[in-house]
Design an enzyme around this catalytic site. Structure first.
Site, PDB file in Angstrom:
ATOM      1  N   LYS A   1      84.839  12.583  53.735  1.00  0.00           N
ATOM      2  CA  LYS A   1      83.615  11.906  54.162  1.00  0.00           C
ATOM      3  C   LYS A   1      83.440  10.671  53.292  1.00  0.00           C
ATOM      4  CE  LYS A   1      78.631  12.542  54.780  1.00  0.00           C
ATOM      5  NZ  LYS A   1      77.485  13.468  54.642  1.00  0.00           N
TER       6      LYS A   1
ATOM      7  N   GLU B   1      91.821  15.601  49.174  1.00  0.00           N
ATOM      8  CA  GLU B   1      90.573  16.344  49.379  1.00  0.00           C
ATOM      9  C   GLU B   1      90.730  17.394  50.485  1.00  0.00           C
ATOM     10  OE1 GLU B   1      87.634  16.314  47.901  1.00  0.00           O
ATOM     11  OE2 GLU B   1      87.655  14.530  46.628  1.00  0.00           O
TER      12      GLU B   1
ATOM     13  N   LYS C   1      85.325  11.674  58.440  1.00  0.00           N
ATOM     14  CA  LYS C   1      84.104  10.987  58.857  1.00  0.00           C
ATOM     15  C   LYS C   1      84.004   9.672  58.088  1.00  0.00           C
ATOM     16  CE  LYS C   1      79.060  11.653  58.976  1.00  0.00           C
ATOM     17  NZ  LYS C   1      77.926  12.525  58.608  1.00  0.00           N
TER      18      LYS C   1
ATOM     19  N   SER D   1      77.026   7.883  63.978  1.00  0.00           N
ATOM     20  CA  SER D   1      75.881   7.227  64.607  1.00  0.00           C
ATOM     21  C   SER D   1      76.038   5.719  64.723  1.00  0.00           C
ATOM     22  CB  SER D   1      74.612   7.558  63.821  1.00  0.00           C
ATOM     23  OG  SER D   1      74.711   7.102  62.471  1.00  0.00           O
TER      24      SER D   1
END
Length: 332
Positions: A196, A240, A255, A281
């Site tokens: 992320k 990760e 993401k 978004s």
């Protein structure tokens, strides 16, 4: 000399193109992120995300039934928390009668086959808008993990199928797996937000939940860059993801989505679990804004981006376009 191999033979018409198409989309490829608010018969559109709403539980349940009927099989849920319930501990996050816990129960009661993946992070519950507990001007990693375990177990008790830690604390997947197993929830999976990035694409989402970092009268990090990843890094994402798989993640996530397809492919090649991609978004809002101005064909761009995410290696796409794309696929 004329070429013996002519690629255009396989592009003559749509029938041939569909026969040899390497990647396909179906509604089952999508997960729909949903924003839930208190109240009854309440629906409020998010200004920066046209077509996306905060809904009360009763309307959320009705929407979930519609999604399931369209072939969508997973929802990723977030709650809008009242300011009076926010503090620096996040304790409302594991309240058995909290909005998230009630939402999980309501969705599973109304549509048992829908896979429910609640968000696990403290930012909606934090007075500072951060994903963890602030201590001495920084995010206290291990204390935050303790809170996340309580949160995840409460979600499992409410009926969640997976928990979805989006916080990016070190070691949290192992702690969550241990905590869930100790509480008897061996069957509850973990979809970890493994890669992320600290991205500017999250702005509309933070509007929806009021979860952006806030100024305070104590020392608080001004952004989330001490725990979310630097977008200049590629190898770190693979590291990760591998760590999370070793710690017990059943799925890993990259993401944002369309701007990070190189990372999606790198992670897909490195891990042996499904890869989820969050088409976020800001990516959604840009398409909506450009389409409103007549600069892009909305449906064509929507489907192209979703197809590209799938082609890059996504097993599941969390996208605000899930319902629109599913409806379009049914029409086709």
């Amino acid at each position: 000399m004329f070429p013996l191999q002519r690629g255009r033979r396989l592009r003559v018409n749509e029938s041939i193109r569909s026969l040899v198409r390497e990647t396909t989309l179906s509604p089952a490829d999508f997960m729909f992120p949903m924003f839930i608010a208190e109240g009854e018969n309440y629906r409020s559109e998010i200004p920066s995300m046209p077509g996306i709403f905060r809904r009360s539980l009763d309307l959320t349940v009705e929407e979930v039934k519609e999604l399931y009927a369209l072939g969508i099989r997973a929802v990723n849920i977030y709650v809008k928390v009242d300011e009076s319930l926010k503090d620096n501990t996040g304790k409302e996050a594991w309240n058995p009668e909290g909005l998230m816990q009630r939402a999980i129960r309501a969705i599973k009661a109304a549509c048992p086959e829908m896979i429910v993946m609640p968000d696990v992070a403290l930012d909606p519950y934090s007075i500072y808008g951060h994903d963890g507990i602030i201590k001495n001007g920084d995010i206290a990693n291990d204390e935050t993990n303790d809170a996340l375990v309580k949160m995840a177990v409460s979600h499992a008790e409410a009926g969640a199928d997976f928990v979805a830690p989006s916080d990016m604390m070190d070691g949290r997947v192992l702690r969550l797996r241990q905590g869930l197993d100790a509480a008897g929830f061996h069957h509850v999976g973990i979809m970890s937000y493994s890669a992320k990035y600290a991205s500017a694409f999250y702005g509309p989402f933070r509007d929806a939940l009021d979860s952006a970092p806030k100024e305070a009268d104590v020392l608080v990090p001004k952004d989330k860059k001490t725990y979310q990843m630097d977008y200049a890094n590629r190898i770190e994402a693979v590291k990760e993801a591998l760590w999370d798989v070793e710690e017990g993640a059943d799925m890993v996530m990259v993401k944002p989505g369309i701007a990070y397809l190189d990372i999606v492919r790198e992670v897909k090649n490195a891990v042996n679990v499904p890869v989820t991609v969050f088409h976020v978004s800001g990516e959604y809002a840009m398409i909506k804004a450009a389409a409103e101005r007549g600069w892009l064909d909305h449906d064509k761009i929507m489907m192209e981006q979703l197809m590209c995410i799938k082609r890059a290696g996504a097993s599941l796409i969390s996208t605000y376009f899930a319902k629109e794309a599913a409806l379009l696929l049914h029409r086709q």
